[in-house]
Write an enzyme that holds these catalytic residues in place. Structure first.
Site, PDB file in Angstrom:
ATOM      1  N   ARG A  48      -4.428   7.889   9.391  1.00  0.00           N
ATOM      2  CA  ARG A  48      -4.978   6.826  10.208  1.00  0.00           C
ATOM      3  C   ARG A  48      -3.933   6.253  11.159  1.00  0.00           C
ATOM      4  O   ARG A  48      -2.737   6.289  10.869  1.00  0.00           O
ATOM      5  CB  ARG A  48      -5.511   5.679   9.321  1.00  0.00           C
ATOM      6  CG  ARG A  48      -6.865   5.950   8.693  1.00  0.00           C
ATOM      7  CD  ARG A  48      -7.325   4.769   7.843  1.00  0.00           C
ATOM      8  NE  ARG A  48      -8.721   4.898   7.450  1.00  0.00           N
ATOM      9  CZ  ARG A  48      -9.753   4.407   8.141  1.00  0.00           C
ATOM     10  NH1 ARG A  48      -9.526   3.760   9.278  1.00  0.00           N
ATOM     11  NH2 ARG A  48     -10.991   4.558   7.724  1.00  0.00           N
ATOM     12  N   ARG A  52      -2.385   3.187   6.778  1.00  0.00           N
ATOM     13  CA  ARG A  52      -2.584   2.339   5.602  1.00  0.00           C
ATOM     14  C   ARG A  52      -2.418   3.120   4.294  1.00  0.00           C
ATOM     15  O   ARG A  52      -2.161   2.555   3.260  1.00  0.00           O
ATOM     16  CB  ARG A  52      -3.961   1.672   5.640  1.00  0.00           C
ATOM     17  CG  ARG A  52      -5.100   2.642   5.527  1.00  0.00           C
ATOM     18  CD  ARG A  52      -6.458   1.932   5.566  1.00  0.00           C
ATOM     19  NE  ARG A  52      -6.739   1.399   6.908  1.00  0.00           N
ATOM     20  CZ  ARG A  52      -7.946   0.917   7.238  1.00  0.00           C
ATOM     21  NH1 ARG A  52      -8.923   0.910   6.358  1.00  0.00           N
ATOM     22  NH2 ARG A  52      -8.169   0.442   8.456  1.00  0.00           N
TER      23      ARG A  52
HETATM   24  C1  LIG Z   1     -14.047  10.268   7.234  1.00  0.00           C
HETATM   25  C2  LIG Z   1     -14.268   9.750   5.868  1.00  0.00           C
HETATM   26  O1  LIG Z   1     -15.314   9.330   5.472  1.00  0.00           O
HETATM   27  C3  LIG Z   1     -13.117   9.734   4.942  1.00  0.00           C
HETATM   28  O2  LIG Z   1     -12.622  11.001   4.814  1.00  0.00           O
HETATM   29  C4  LIG Z   1     -12.059   8.815   5.488  1.00  0.00           C
HETATM   30  O3  LIG Z   1     -10.790   9.227   5.044  1.00  0.00           O
HETATM   31  C5  LIG Z   1     -12.384   7.421   4.984  1.00  0.00           C
HETATM   32  O4  LIG Z   1     -11.313   6.594   5.303  1.00  0.00           O
HETATM   33  P1  LIG Z   1     -10.473   5.999   4.081  1.00  0.00           P
HETATM   34  O5  LIG Z   1      -9.999   7.152   3.249  1.00  0.00           O
HETATM   35  O6  LIG Z   1      -9.363   5.230   4.768  1.00  0.00           O
HETATM   36  O7  LIG Z   1     -11.439   5.124   3.310  1.00  0.00           O
END
Ligand SMILES: CC(=O)[C@@H](O)[C@H](O)COP(=O)(O)O
Ligand SMILES: NCC(=O)COP(=O)(O)O
Length: 242
Positions: A48, A52
């Site tokens: 990201r 984070r």
């Molecule tokens: C694109 C998706 O739905 C996940 O692969 C993504 O990584 C979600 O973000 P977090 O892992 O930061 O929750």
């Protein structure tokens, strides 16, 4: 014809716990190795913009340490394209990002960003990186993916995962119809977000879907049963669905 169904294990939230204290433990690479031994067919990691959880060093270490294909999730911007071109993961999945979001709240608006996405997708594809678009199970977004030349789409299953009763049946039907439309047009359909032991089977049973990317639930479950058992059980549920 029913395709084999691959499991991509998303290790983001191993890094969430690691980053909580700013140290090296738990190491996402060790999690990837355990996931591989437990039956994962690939590893997914979301770099990201705000770092984070997964950080740049994790991407380089993952590529050097694991033999499984790495699917790097990323926003559609020059910074991330440069990182992807430097590390050359097996695949990238372009996802929408907003810094204030808790998690990925919706699919990429591929239909509204053709001119922005097309050069990025072309450059990544020319580098031999398989490009996927993380979209809603929606005909307009699938048509946009076709126009963009994306070989893969991954359907956001969050609405399905959070729905109940008849609403969940409707979301499942949307995903099944979208998978059939994508496959008919030569695009490989994947799915992911919010999948658990309790809701994975109907998604896994959709014959055109070739890969599920699952993370948060598996890492959470691993706290209680261990990662090997968590991944192994998801693998078994997916196999039983086919
Ligand atoms: C694109 C998706 O739905 C996940 O692969 C993504 O990584 C979600 O973000 P977090 O892992 O930061 O929750
Ligand atoms: N693209 C979906 C993914 O990689 C994992 O999503 P989740 O299981 O962490 O919700």
């Amino acid at each position: 014809m029913t395709l084999p169904l691959r499991l991509g294990v998303n290790i983001d939230h191993v890094a969430t716990i690691r980053n909580a204290r700013g140290g090296l433990h738990p190491d996402p690479i060790r999690a990837a190795e355990i996931a591989q031994a437990a039956g994962a067919d690939g590893i997914t990691a979301h770099l990201r913009e705000d770092r984070r959880h997964i950080i740049d060093e994790d991407i380089g270490r993952l590529i050097g340490a694991i033999s499984l294909p790495l699917n790097m999730e990323m926003a559609a911007n020059e910074e991330m394209v440069a990182i992807a071109l430097r590390h050359r993961p097996h695949a990238v999945c372009i996802v929408p990002e907003r810094r204030e979001e808790v998690t990925t709240e919706g699919g990429l608006n591929a239909a509204g960003q053709h001119n922005h996405l097309k050069p990025l997708i072309t450059r990544l594809g020319e580098a031999g990186i398989r490009v996927s678009l993380f979209i809603e199970p929606d005909a307009r977004q699938i048509e946009a993916a076709i126009a963009l030349g994306a070989p893969v789409v991954e359907f956001h299953t969050g609405a399905y995962a959070h729905a109940e009763g008849e609403d969940q049946v409707k979301e499942l039907r949307r995903i099944a119809e979208a998978a059939a439309l994508a496959a008919k047009n030569g695009i490989e359909p994947h799915a992911g977000h919010g999948l658990t032991f309790d809701n994975v089977t109907p998604i896994a049973a959709i014959p055109q879907i070739a890969e599920l990317n699952i993370g948060h639930f598996l890492i959470g479950e691993a706290i209680f049963t261990g990662l090997e058992a968590s991944v192994g059980r998801m693998r078994a549920l997916m196999d039983a669905a086919r």
